[in-house]
Write a protein that holds these residues in place. Structure first.
Motif, PDB file in Angstrom:
ATOM      1  N   SER A 114      17.188  24.071  71.064  1.00  0.00           N
ATOM      2  CA  SER A 114      18.363  24.318  68.936  1.00  0.00           C
ATOM      3  C   SER A 114      17.676  24.852  67.896  1.00  0.00           C
ATOM      4  O   SER A 114      16.460  25.407  67.664  1.00  0.00           O
ATOM      5  N   ASN A 116      18.458  23.387  64.319  1.00  0.00           N
ATOM      6  CA  ASN A 116      17.975  22.671  63.586  1.00  0.00           C
ATOM      7  C   ASN A 116      18.304  20.914  63.852  1.00  0.00           C
ATOM      8  O   ASN A 116      19.599  20.443  63.653  1.00  0.00           O
ATOM      9  N   LYS A 119      20.301  18.877  61.594  1.00  0.00           N
ATOM     10  CA  LYS A 119      21.207  18.412  61.454  1.00  0.00           C
ATOM     11  C   LYS A 119      22.292  19.048  62.157  1.00  0.00           C
ATOM     12  O   LYS A 119      23.629  18.615  61.917  1.00  0.00           O
ATOM     13  N   GLU A 120      22.100  19.574  63.362  1.00  0.00           N
ATOM     14  CA  GLU A 120      23.193  19.940  64.761  1.00  0.00           C
ATOM     15  C   GLU A 120      23.845  18.876  65.118  1.00  0.00           C
ATOM     16  O   GLU A 120      23.315  17.188  65.828  1.00  0.00           O
ATOM     17  N   ARG A 326      21.148  25.121  56.152  1.00  0.00           N
ATOM     18  CA  ARG A 326      22.436  24.631  57.484  1.00  0.00           C
ATOM     19  C   ARG A 326      22.333  25.269  58.735  1.00  0.00           C
ATOM     20  O   ARG A 326      21.458  24.736  58.675  1.00  0.00           O
ATOM     21  N   ASN A 327      23.235  24.444  59.568  1.00  0.00           N
ATOM     22  CA  ASN A 327      23.856  24.253  60.620  1.00  0.00           C
ATOM     23  C   ASN A 327      24.002  26.307  60.595  1.00  0.00           C
ATOM     24  O   ASN A 327      24.215  26.618  59.937  1.00  0.00           O
ATOM     25  N   GLN A 330      27.235  28.238  60.785  1.00  0.00           N
ATOM     26  CA  GLN A 330      28.825  27.724  59.559  1.00  0.00           C
ATOM     27  C   GLN A 330      28.572  29.210  58.416  1.00  0.00           C
ATOM     28  O   GLN A 330      28.395  30.436  59.421  1.00  0.00           O
TER      29      GLN A 330
END
Length: 339
Positions: A114, A116, A119-120, A326-327, A330
């Motif tokens: 992945s 992040n 955060k995911e 951020r993801n 986004q």
């Protein structure tokens, strides 16, 4: 659970997709709706007419943000070796690979899955080895020593890719009506990163992504992809199209920084990677990045006719930090810098 083993390429065969990788119904790739084997523009860099090449590049950057190049100067032999040593790395014993695992997106070398993980809410069906590549004498010493040929092959590949990227940036600069070195001078002493991606065969590819839709935060991306297994898709006019892998070709895409520098004339477009039920796929993405203190601002030649600057000035270090905070899927990060 995959989350406990950290990476997917762990030798385990899954008959169903673990729930942490399943996308909500509205966010799935809808593979049956994407046309097969459509292609983005193919530009022959061996053409003797440099003016024609510059024109083709301008058209591709304006209308697609993606194109493929052939006769690009990166040797066929080193491309084949790069894919082979990447495959060898991901088939190393689990304990060997895990020595390199990290969830810190700012590390100069790390194995992860992945983009992040912390955060995911849904993970991606991908493992990757992220490397910083320039200057080589600073970073190559920390790269894996297993496989034994890894450092030698990746170093040679990085040098040839960098030369191609700088040549393309000069031509792109000219295609905008700028001096050949204008973009290079704004970007400064560019960094170079690499993501060696491994997308294992997936039990339910219609439920997940290798990488969800995203735009790249850097200046220019050069992708070497497996010619046997397709997976790259690009958003064009609101519809996803598959990018057919071509033998000895490299895929180029415009990153966010070139969209900003071109004052929005060229597009950093959304793209994604889907996965395959039967075969693993490998790709090698190389990124040319502005130096951290480079101030990203559209040259005055692109606003002299009264066109306002579309984006406020910012440093690349500021942008990069915001992007990775951020993801991946986004809102386009550049939207945060619009005037």
């Amino acid at each position: 659970m995959l989350v406990e083993t950290k990476v997917i390429s762990n030798g385990i065969k899954y008959s169903t997709l673990p729930t942490s990788y399943v996308r909500p119904a509205m966010e799935r790739p809808k593979l049956s709706e994407v046309p097969d084997w459509e292609t983005v523009p193919v530009i022959d860099l061996g053409c003797e007419d440099e003016t024609f090449i510059i024109q083709q590049l301008g058209d591709a950057c304006r209308n697609y943000g993606f194109f493929q190049v052939i006769n690009h100067g990166v040797s066929e032999e080193i491309m084949e070796k790069m894919l082979k040593v990447a495959d060898e790395f991901f088939h190393l014993p689990m304990e060997e690979k895990m020595k390199l695992y990290s969830e810190d997106p700012f590390k100069t070398m790390r194995l992860s899955t992945s983009s992040n993980v912390k955060k995911e809410t849904v993970h991606n069906w991908r493992d990757y080895l992220r490397l910083h590549c320039y200057p080589l004498d600073k970073y190559a010493s920390e790269w894996p020593s297993n496989p034994s040929t890894f450092k030698e092959i990746v170093s040679k590949y990085c040098i040839q890719i960098r030369n191609l990227g700088l040549r393309l940036e000069q031509a792109i600069s000219e295609s905008l009506g700028l001096e050949k070195d204008c973009i290079k001078n704004i970007l400064g002493q560019q960094g170079q990163h690499m993501a060696i991606n491994y997308y294992p065969a997936c039990p339910e590819p219609e439920l997940t992504y290798g990488l969800p839709a995203h735009a790249d935060p850097n200046a220019l991306t050069i992708l070497l992809q497996d010619t046997q297994v397709a997976g790259l898709q690009v958003l064009k006019d609101g519809k996803w199209i598959g990018v057919k892998p071509l033998s000895n070709a490299l895929v180029i895409n415009i990153g966010d920084q070139l969209q900003a520098l071109s004052n929005g004339k060229y597009k950093s477009v959304w793209h994604r990677a889907v996965v395959n039920a039967d075969k693993a796929r490998i790709s090698v993405a190389s990124f040319l990045c502005p130096c951290n203190d480079a101030v990203i601002s559209a040259p005055k030649e692109l606003t002299i006719d009264g066109s306002p600057a579309n984006y406020r000035d910012y440093t690349y270090a500021e942008y990069y930090k915001k992007f990775w905070g951020r993801n991946l899927d986004q809102q386009h990060c550049l939207e945060l810098y619009k005037n």
